[in-house]
Scaffold this motif. Structure first.
Motif, PDB file in Angstrom:
ATOM      1  N   LEU A  78     -36.748 -24.788 -34.983  1.00 39.95           N
ATOM      2  CA  LEU A  78     -38.126 -24.869 -34.494  1.00 39.95           C
ATOM      3  C   LEU A  78     -38.378 -26.120 -33.664  1.00 39.95           C
ATOM      4  N   ALA A  79     -39.382 -26.030 -32.809  1.00 40.27           N
ATOM      5  CA  ALA A  79     -39.916 -27.201 -32.098  1.00 40.27           C
ATOM      6  C   ALA A  79     -41.379 -26.903 -31.811  1.00 40.27           C
ATOM      7  N   PHE A  80     -42.204 -27.949 -31.736  1.00 37.09           N
ATOM      8  CA  PHE A  80     -43.630 -27.729 -31.474  1.00 37.09           C
ATOM      9  C   PHE A  80     -44.137 -28.770 -30.484  1.00 37.09           C
ATOM     10  N   TYR A  81     -44.883 -28.300 -29.481  1.00 38.31           N
ATOM     11  CA  TYR A  81     -45.485 -29.178 -28.473  1.00 38.31           C
ATOM     12  C   TYR A  81     -46.988 -29.037 -28.572  1.00 38.31           C
ATOM     13  N   GLY A  82     -47.648 -30.104 -29.029  1.00 39.25           N
ATOM     14  CA  GLY A  82     -49.099 -30.084 -29.199  1.00 39.25           C
ATOM     15  C   GLY A  82     -49.813 -30.228 -27.866  1.00 39.25           C
ATOM     16  N   GLU A  83     -51.140 -30.128 -27.932  1.00 41.46           N
ATOM     17  CA  GLU A  83     -51.962 -30.240 -26.724  1.00 41.46           C
ATOM     18  C   GLU A  83     -51.673 -31.560 -26.008  1.00 41.46           C
ATOM     19  N   GLY A  84     -51.440 -31.501 -24.699  1.00 41.52           N
ATOM     20  CA  GLY A  84     -51.221 -32.716 -23.905  1.00 41.52           C
ATOM     21  C   GLY A  84     -49.787 -33.199 -23.894  1.00 41.52           C
ATOM     22  N   SER A 110     -58.353 -22.016 -22.878  1.00 47.64           N
ATOM     23  CA  SER A 110     -56.977 -22.020 -22.367  1.00 47.64           C
ATOM     24  C   SER A 110     -55.973 -21.977 -23.508  1.00 47.64           C
ATOM     25  N   PHE A 111     -54.758 -21.581 -23.182  1.00 52.37           N
ATOM     26  CA  PHE A 111     -53.633 -21.785 -24.101  1.00 52.37           C
ATOM     27  C   PHE A 111     -53.252 -23.266 -23.993  1.00 52.37           C
ATOM     28  N   THR A 112     -53.076 -23.932 -25.117  1.00 53.94           N
ATOM     29  CA  THR A 112     -52.830 -25.381 -25.067  1.00 53.94           C
ATOM     30  C   THR A 112     -51.501 -25.794 -25.721  1.00 53.94           C
ATOM     31  N   THR A 113     -51.114 -25.143 -26.800  1.00 56.34           N
ATOM     32  CA  THR A 113     -49.916 -25.589 -27.525  1.00 56.34           C
ATOM     33  C   THR A 113     -48.758 -24.627 -27.287  1.00 56.34           C
ATOM     34  N   ALA A 114     -47.540 -25.118 -27.560  1.00 57.81           N
ATOM     35  CA  ALA A 114     -46.358 -24.250 -27.456  1.00 57.81           C
ATOM     36  C   ALA A 114     -45.470 -24.466 -28.682  1.00 57.81           C
ATOM     37  N   GLY A 115     -45.225 -23.379 -29.383  1.00 57.81           N
ATOM     38  CA  GLY A 115     -44.266 -23.395 -30.495  1.00 57.81           C
ATOM     39  C   GLY A 115     -43.004 -22.704 -30.002  1.00 57.81           C
ATOM     40  N   LEU A 116     -41.854 -23.305 -30.279  1.00 62.90           N
ATOM     41  CA  LEU A 116     -40.596 -22.690 -29.849  1.00 62.90           C
ATOM     42  C   LEU A 116     -39.740 -22.389 -31.074  1.00 62.90           C
ATOM     43  N   CYS A 117     -39.090 -21.226 -31.082  1.00 60.64           N
ATOM     44  CA  CYS A 117     -38.187 -20.855 -32.170  1.00 60.64           C
ATOM     45  C   CYS A 117     -36.863 -20.420 -31.573  1.00 60.64           C
ATOM     46  N   LEU A 118     -35.792 -20.857 -32.192  1.00 61.42           N
ATOM     47  CA  LEU A 118     -34.449 -20.429 -31.777  1.00 61.42           C
ATOM     48  C   LEU A 118     -33.833 -19.606 -32.913  1.00 61.42           C
ATOM     49  N   TYR A 119     -33.597 -18.330 -32.608  1.00 56.06           N
ATOM     50  CA  TYR A 119     -32.925 -17.426 -33.550  1.00 56.06           C
ATOM     51  C   TYR A 119     -31.457 -17.425 -33.142  1.00 56.06           C
ATOM     52  N   ARG A 120     -30.598 -18.025 -33.983  1.00 59.28           N
ATOM     53  CA  ARG A 120     -29.210 -18.254 -33.568  1.00 59.28           C
ATOM     54  C   ARG A 120     -28.404 -16.970 -33.526  1.00 59.28           C
TER      55      ARG A 120
END
Ligand SMILES: O=C(O)CCC(=O)C(=O)O
Length: 211
Positions: A78-84, A110-120
């Motif tokens: 996982l990784a998470f990018y908050g607003e800004g 608006s869409f503000t945050t981005a959550g990323l998931c890596l399924y190996r």
């Protein structure tokens, strides 16, 4: 040890140029009770190149969670990018802006945050859940997901019981947007797969206060 396997690239998207297409081709499926899903296969081209960049550049972390008496590893990175916070690739910033513009009238923010998931591989998964932390527990909202890498099924079913209503294979630049009451009245999951599947990265854009 759960290593990331190599990506089997798409036969149809061999280019290195990472580009977003028009959003006019989005098709909406209504699931009932005010929930809907918009779907646009292959929105982003150059998806294999973006996969390679994100796999290498994102500071992926493994999480652990308590399961009864045991602490277990969450089966995906996982990784998470908050607003800004700057996103790890310009194309993600462009995708977030394009989605915010397209849905401005309907979403009202608006869409503000981005959550990323890596399924190996097929052993990685996420169990049935709704994104119900924050405002999405009481309000209609949207969660937009761009997928790169090998397709994995996103399944949706009613929260109060009942069969799976929709199963969308998502990878190689596909876009899906869950909207309306979806996070409150439906659950979604990426089930484990016994097929030999390569890695997939999911990028989820959410408005402020939705998780
Ligand atoms: O992998 C996906 O596209 C779904 C991710 C998801 O449901 C979540 O992280 O809440």
């Amino acid at each position: 040890m759960h290593a990331v396997q190599g990506l089997q690239g798409s036969l149809f998207d061999q280019g290195d140029e990472i580009r977003l297409g028009p959003l006019g081709g989005l098709r909406r499926t209504r699931l009932g009770a005010g929930a809907w899903v918009d779907h646009l296969p292959g929105w982003l081209s150059g998806a294999d190149a973006l996969f390679e960049r994100l796999a290498a550049d994102v500071p992926w972390r493994a999480e652990r969670r308590q399961m009864y008496e045991r602490e277990v590893e969450v089966p995906r990175l996982l990784a998470f990018y908050g607003e800004g916070e700057p996103l790890p690739h310009d194309s993600l910033t462009a995708a977030r802006e394009a989605l915010s513009g397209h849905y401005a009238a309907e979403l009202g923010e608006s869409f503000t945050t981005a959550g990323l998931c890596l399924y190996r591989d097929g052993r990685d998964s996420v169990a049935w859940h709704g994104d119900r932390t924050g405002r999405s527990s009481t309000e209609d909202t949207m969660v937009a997901i761009v997928s790169v890498g090998d397709p994995r099924d996103l399944a949706l079913r009613p929260r109060d019981g009942g069969a799976t209503l929709l199963r969308l294979p998502l990878g190689h630049g596909d876009l899906v947007v869950m909207g309306g009451s979806c996070q409150r009245t439906m659950e979604h999951a990426v089930p484990k797969s016994t097929r030999a599947v390569g890695p997939r990265i999911s990028i989820q854009f959410r408005p402020r206060g939705v998780r």
